[in-house]
Design an enzyme around this catalytic site. Structure first.
Site, PDB file in Angstrom:
ATOM      1  N   ARG A 207      58.186  41.770  88.378  1.00  0.00           N
ATOM      2  CA  ARG A 207      57.193  41.387  87.706  1.00  0.00           C
ATOM      3  C   ARG A 207      55.777  41.707  87.967  1.00  0.00           C
ATOM      4  NH1 ARG A 207      56.186  42.659  83.106  1.00  0.00           N
ATOM      5  NH2 ARG A 207      58.463  42.447  82.789  1.00  0.00           N
TER       6      ARG A 207
ATOM      7  N   LYS B  46      32.584  42.567  83.914  1.00  0.00           N
ATOM      8  CA  LYS B  46      33.261  42.163  83.061  1.00  0.00           C
ATOM      9  C   LYS B  46      34.763  42.529  83.028  1.00  0.00           C
ATOM     10  CE  LYS B  46      29.607  42.610  79.359  1.00  0.00           C
ATOM     11  NZ  LYS B  46      29.000  43.260  77.907  1.00  0.00           N
TER      12      LYS B  46
ATOM     13  N   LYS C 257      18.046  40.539  84.712  1.00  0.00           N
ATOM     14  CA  LYS C 257      18.380  40.639  83.284  1.00  0.00           C
ATOM     15  C   LYS C 257      17.485  39.850  82.513  1.00  0.00           C
ATOM     16  CE  LYS C 257      22.305  42.236  82.012  1.00  0.00           C
ATOM     17  NZ  LYS C 257      23.815  42.288  81.833  1.00  0.00           N
TER      18      LYS C 257
ATOM     19  N   GLU D  85      16.865  45.157  83.897  1.00  0.00           N
ATOM     20  CA  GLU D  85      16.865  45.500  82.660  1.00  0.00           C
ATOM     21  C   GLU D  85      15.653  45.407  81.639  1.00  0.00           C
ATOM     22  OE1 GLU D  85      20.100  43.885  80.421  1.00  0.00           O
ATOM     23  OE2 GLU D  85      18.743  42.562  79.374  1.00  0.00           O
TER      24      GLU D  85
ATOM     25  N   ASP E   9      18.323  49.073  78.053  1.00  0.00           N
ATOM     26  CA  ASP E   9      19.428  48.235  77.290  1.00  0.00           C
ATOM     27  C   ASP E   9      19.361  48.527  75.810  1.00  0.00           C
ATOM     28  OD1 ASP E   9      21.691  46.343  77.344  1.00  0.00           O
ATOM     29  OD2 ASP E   9      20.223  44.798  76.521  1.00  0.00           O
TER      30      ASP E   9
END
Length: 278
Positions: free
Chosen positions: A93, A128, A160, A193, A215
């Site tokens: 598994r 992410k 950012k 950014e 962005d």
């Protein structure tokens, strides 16, 4: 980090023993099994599977037919595993779970990389990722032909919108970041950014960054502002980019395109480990 992931996965799955196999399968039983592909795509995690098998039982023998990064189709056999039946069952598994996810990421990455072939743009992943197995997911991106962005918060300064707001503006954030690197004798890149052309102009007025992320710019907006950015500063596009429109971004002349979709929204490849009977 890969070894630590494997150790924790066994701890999570095995606990104090595989009681089904211990109760049903004779201790001296040996067997064979094949990894069967039930989808089309790009296989990933073969090298990891070998690590998992040998971590649990170094006597297991693997016969490999397909390598990481190769395209596969329904019915293909990736490898055969032979040895103690209990060992095969205990590892089955974990191997499937990891390979199914990694193969899905590699498949998605390869598809997008192919869609921008012929341009100079490089496809990047993001942070992410699934907590705890980022190393495996970013490995799968590379198997699929993509490139890794920063691994974590420690290997790049990435300023950012929230950082800019908390720092008190673009100039303050860039100056502070450079002072921090100098004070702590760190040799890592600074990326910032920008959300519009006005912010880009502010960054260019200050300088002292290695890469600028545009962005949520459209391809047309990117084409318009790229000539402003000196060759000494790398460029990256992010936000609102899909497989359907990425070609337009790649053709702008942008150097990097980052996409969280490589890792955060994929459907696992269907794989199965089936016993082989003589």
């Amino acid at each position: 980090m890969i070894d630590e992931i494997i150790k924790f996965a066994f701890k999570e799955d095995l606990g104090n023993g595989d009681h089904t196999s211990l109760s049903c399968v004779p201790e001296n039983a040996v067997g064979k099994a094949k990894l069967l592909v039930k989808d089309d795509g790009v296989i990933a995690g073969v090298e990891l599977a070998e690590k998992i098998f040998h971590h649990y039982d170094p006597t297991l023998k693997i016969t490999q037919y397909i390598q990481d990064g190769e395209k596969v189709k329904f019915g293909d056999i990736v490898f055969e595993i032979e040895g103690k039946s209990r060992s095969i069952l205990a590892t089955e598994r974990l191997v499937l779970n990891f390979m199914q996810r990694m193969s899905a990421i590699a498949t998605q990455t390869r598809s997008i990389v192919d869609s921008i072939a012929g341009t100079h743009a490089k496809l990047l992943d993001t942070r992410k990722t699934t907590p705890g197995i980022r190393a495996l997911e970013k490995w799968a991106v590379k198997i699929g032909g993509g490139h890794n962005h920063r691994f974590g918060l420690y290997d790049m300064i990435m300023i950012k919108d929230n950082h800019i707001d908390y720092a008190g503006g673009i100039e303050k954030s860039i100056v502070s970041a450079n002072n921090y690197l100098k004070k702590n004798n760190l040799d890592i890149k600074i990326e910032i950014e920008v959300r519009d052309e006005k912010e880009l102009d502010e960054v260019l007025a200050v300088g002292n960054v290695d890469r600028i992320m545009l962005d949520n710019f459209t391809p047309e907006q990117i084409k318009a502002v790229l000539p402003k950015i000196p060759n000494t500063i790398e460029t990256e596009a992010s936000g609102g980019i899909t497989k359907d429109n990425i070609r337009g971004y790649a053709e702008t002349g942008i150097q990097y395109i980052s996409s969280g979709a490589l890792t955060h929204s994929v459907k696992s490849m269907d794989l199965s480990l089936k016993a082989i009977y003589s």
